[in-house]
Motif scaffolding. Structure first.
Motif, PDB file in Angstrom:
ATOM      1  N   THR A   8       0.811  -1.228   0.000  1.00  0.00           N
ATOM      2  CA  THR A   8       0.000   0.000   0.000  1.00  0.00           C
ATOM      3  C   THR A   8       0.839   1.269   0.000  1.00  0.00           C
ATOM      4  N   VAL A   9       2.149   1.148   0.172  1.00  0.00           N
ATOM      5  CA  VAL A   9       2.990   2.340   0.291  1.00  0.00           C
ATOM      6  C   VAL A   9       3.320   2.861  -1.111  1.00  0.00           C
ATOM      7  N   SER A  10       2.950   4.113  -1.382  1.00  0.00           N
ATOM      8  CA  SER A  10       3.165   4.680  -2.711  1.00  0.00           C
ATOM      9  C   SER A  10       4.603   5.162  -2.876  1.00  0.00           C
ATOM     10  N   VAL A  11       5.018   5.262  -4.133  1.00  0.00           N
ATOM     11  CA  VAL A  11       6.349   5.793  -4.430  1.00  0.00           C
ATOM     12  C   VAL A  11       6.457   7.239  -3.962  1.00  0.00           C
ATOM     13  N   ASP A  12       5.398   8.027  -4.158  1.00  0.00           N
ATOM     14  CA  ASP A  12       5.431   9.426  -3.719  1.00  0.00           C
ATOM     15  C   ASP A  12       5.676   9.528  -2.217  1.00  0.00           C
ATOM     16  N   ARG A  13       5.068   8.641  -1.468  1.00  0.00           N
ATOM     17  CA  ARG A  13       5.256   8.663  -0.011  1.00  0.00           C
ATOM     18  C   ARG A  13       6.700   8.310   0.343  1.00  0.00           C
ATOM     19  N   LEU A  14       7.261   7.333  -0.343  1.00  0.00           N
ATOM     20  CA  LEU A  14       8.641   6.937  -0.075  1.00  0.00           C
ATOM     21  C   LEU A  14       9.624   8.021  -0.490  1.00  0.00           C
ATOM     22  N   MET A  15       9.301   8.772  -1.534  1.00  0.00           N
ATOM     23  CA  MET A  15      10.201   9.837  -1.970  1.00  0.00           C
ATOM     24  C   MET A  15      10.339  10.941  -0.929  1.00  0.00           C
ATOM     25  N   SER A  16       9.347  11.071  -0.063  1.00  0.00           N
ATOM     26  CA  SER A  16       9.413  12.097   0.981  1.00  0.00           C
ATOM     27  C   SER A  16       9.930  11.542   2.304  1.00  0.00           C
ATOM     28  N   ALA A  17      10.346  10.283   2.301  1.00  0.00           N
ATOM     29  CA  ALA A  17      10.798   9.649   3.543  1.00  0.00           C
ATOM     30  C   ALA A  17      12.143  10.213   3.991  1.00  0.00           C
ATOM     31  N   THR A  18      12.326  10.292   5.292  1.00  0.00           N
ATOM     32  CA  THR A  18      13.632  10.639   5.849  1.00  0.00           C
ATOM     33  C   THR A  18      14.394   9.350   6.139  1.00  0.00           C
ATOM     34  N   PRO A  19      15.725   9.390   6.149  1.00  0.00           N
ATOM     35  CA  PRO A  19      16.493   8.166   6.404  1.00  0.00           C
ATOM     36  C   PRO A  19      16.090   7.500   7.712  1.00  0.00           C
ATOM     37  N   TRP A  20      15.997   6.187   7.664  1.00  0.00           N
ATOM     38  CA  TRP A  20      15.524   5.436   8.829  1.00  0.00           C
ATOM     39  C   TRP A  20      16.499   5.530   9.997  1.00  0.00           C
ATOM     40  N   ARG A  21      17.798   5.477   9.683  1.00  0.00           N
ATOM     41  CA  ARG A  21      18.808   5.553  10.736  1.00  0.00           C
ATOM     42  C   ARG A  21      19.468   6.929  10.713  1.00  0.00           C
ATOM     43  N   VAL A  69      16.601   8.126  -2.644  1.00  0.00           N
ATOM     44  CA  VAL A  69      16.222   8.183  -1.236  1.00  0.00           C
ATOM     45  C   VAL A  69      17.097   7.198  -0.469  1.00  0.00           C
ATOM     46  N   ALA A  70      17.777   7.687   0.564  1.00  0.00           N
ATOM     47  CA  ALA A  70      18.626   6.828   1.389  1.00  0.00           C
ATOM     48  C   ALA A  70      17.814   6.200   2.512  1.00  0.00           C
ATOM     49  N   GLN A  71      18.068   4.922   2.775  1.00  0.00           N
ATOM     50  CA  GLN A  71      17.406   4.191   3.861  1.00  0.00           C
ATOM     51  C   GLN A  71      15.908   4.499   3.879  1.00  0.00           C
ATOM     52  N   PRO A  72      15.207   4.172   2.799  1.00  0.00           N
ATOM     53  CA  PRO A  72      13.850   4.679   2.604  1.00  0.00           C
ATOM     54  C   PRO A  72      12.785   4.047   3.490  1.00  0.00           C
ATOM     55  N   PHE A  73      13.009   2.812   3.947  1.00  0.00           N
ATOM     56  CA  PHE A  73      11.969   2.149   4.743  1.00  0.00           C
ATOM     57  C   PHE A  73      12.574   0.956   5.479  1.00  0.00           C
ATOM     58  N   LEU A  74      11.847   0.513   6.493  1.00  0.00           N
ATOM     59  CA  LEU A  74      12.184  -0.704   7.234  1.00  0.00           C
ATOM     60  C   LEU A  74      11.195  -1.780   6.818  1.00  0.00           C
ATOM     61  N   MET A  75      11.706  -2.901   6.312  1.00  0.00           N
ATOM     62  CA  MET A  75      10.864  -4.023   5.910  1.00  0.00           C
ATOM     63  C   MET A  75      10.864  -5.054   7.027  1.00  0.00           C
ATOM     64  N   LYS A  76       9.693  -5.633   7.283  1.00  0.00           N
ATOM     65  CA  LYS A  76       9.557  -6.662   8.307  1.00  0.00           C
ATOM     66  C   LYS A  76       8.816  -7.857   7.733  1.00  0.00           C
ATOM     67  N   THR A  77       9.222  -9.042   8.153  1.00  0.00           N
ATOM     68  CA  THR A  77       8.539 -10.253   7.737  1.00  0.00           C
ATOM     69  C   THR A  77       8.832 -11.348   8.752  1.00  0.00           C
ATOM     70  N   VAL A  78       8.162 -12.452   8.592  1.00  0.00           N
ATOM     71  CA  VAL A  78       8.483 -13.653   9.363  1.00  0.00           C
ATOM     72  C   VAL A  78       8.899 -14.718   8.356  1.00  0.00           C
ATOM     73  N   ALA A  79      10.121 -15.187   8.484  1.00  0.00           N
ATOM     74  CA  ALA A  79      10.657 -16.176   7.544  1.00  0.00           C
ATOM     75  C   ALA A  79      11.494 -17.169   8.325  1.00  0.00           C
ATOM     76  N   GLY A  80      11.332 -18.445   7.997  1.00  0.00           N
ATOM     77  CA  GLY A  80      12.061 -19.466   8.732  1.00  0.00           C
ATOM     78  C   GLY A  80      11.706 -19.475  10.207  1.00  0.00           C
ATOM     79  N   ALA A  81      10.417 -19.205  10.506  1.00  0.00           N
ATOM     80  CA  ALA A  81       9.911 -19.178  11.893  1.00  0.00           C
ATOM     81  C   ALA A  81      10.612 -18.121  12.740  1.00  0.00           C
ATOM     82  N   LYS A  82      11.104 -17.068  12.092  1.00  0.00           N
ATOM     83  CA  LYS A  82      11.832 -16.032  12.800  1.00  0.00           C
ATOM     84  C   LYS A  82      11.444 -14.668  12.245  1.00  0.00           C
ATOM     85  N   ALA A  83      11.263 -13.705  13.137  1.00  0.00           N
ATOM     86  CA  ALA A  83      10.972 -12.338  12.697  1.00  0.00           C
ATOM     87  C   ALA A  83      12.217 -11.745  12.046  1.00  0.00           C
TER      88      ALA A  83
END
Length: 222
Positions: A8-21, A69-83
């Motif tokens: 659901t996250v649009s490219v326009d929204r990501l273009m205005s993102a500040t670096p995550w770290r 855009v540097a460090q544009p987003f944090l991705m999260k998932t559960v894979a291999g029974a691990k967050a």
């Protein structure tokens, strides 16, 4: 900071993102952080290593890249029974669509944790029809040439009428060193600098696979 479904996250929204770290500075740190003034973005973009800076230079030099855009987003998932979580290094907006970039030295790519992270990141990115790129060390000569030309990226430093004179001059096929003397009414150092600016903007081109020298032949970009 918002938690949103990836699709659901649009490219326009990501273009205005500040670096995550934010930058981390400490005595003896092994990485090299800083900011680079991007001609594409007309403002500084951060990096956390010399290799990330190299990728920034290539992106800024690429005429098909229109947003970085540097460090544009944090991705999260559960894979291999691990967050799992991961922050990609860059998002590039290009003529061909968004490109998510991770920068990693070639020697580290085969590590199981790195390979696993990059694989699930690739699947997530490509599920949106975007491209995913893992970028390692570039050819040394090409990097040095682009790093050199980046010193001439600021367009306001060059007299518009000098640039116009160069655009009208018959430079195609001339060696770079000879071309600098084709406008006798202008000081040669200023002409040489303006030629390098036109190489940066791709109005002129030269083979960047070898060290840039006065003998390199200039070509007009079609």
């Amino acid at each position: 900071m918002e938690n949103l479904p990836w699709t659901t996250v649009s490219v326009d929204r990501l273009m205005s993102a500040t670096p995550w770290r934010t930058f981390r500075w400490h005595r003896g740190q092994k990485h090299y952080s800083g900011s680079y003034w991007s001609a594409t973005m007309r403002r500084p973009v951060i990096y956390e290593s010399r290799l990330e800076l190299a990728r920034l230079l290539f992106a800024d030099f690429d005429p098909h890249v229109h947003g970085i855009v540097a460090q544009p987003f944090l991705m999260k998932t559960v894979a291999g029974a691990k967050a799992r979580s991961h922050i990609p290094d860059y998002l590039l907006i290009t003529d061909q669509g968004p490109v998510v970039v991770d920068v990693k030295p070639h020697r580290l790519l085969t590590g199981p944790e790195v390979a696993f992270t990059f694989e699930w990141t690739r699947r997530a990115v490509e599920s949106r029809g975007w491209r995913y790129e893992v970028w390692s060390e570039p050819p040394e000569a090409e990097l040095e040439n682009i790093r050199f030309l980046a010193g001439f990226r600021r367009s306001w430093l060059f007299a518009p009428n000098l640039l116009d004179d160069l655009r009208l001059a018959d430079l195609d096929g001339l060696p770079l060193g000879t071309a600098a003397g084709q406008l006798p009414r202008w000081p040669e150092p200023r002409v040489r600098a303006a030629l390098h600016h036109l190489l940066w903007t791709h109005e002129l081109r030269v083979d960047l696979g070898e060290p840039l020298a006065t003998s390199r032949l200039l070509r007009r970009t079609a």
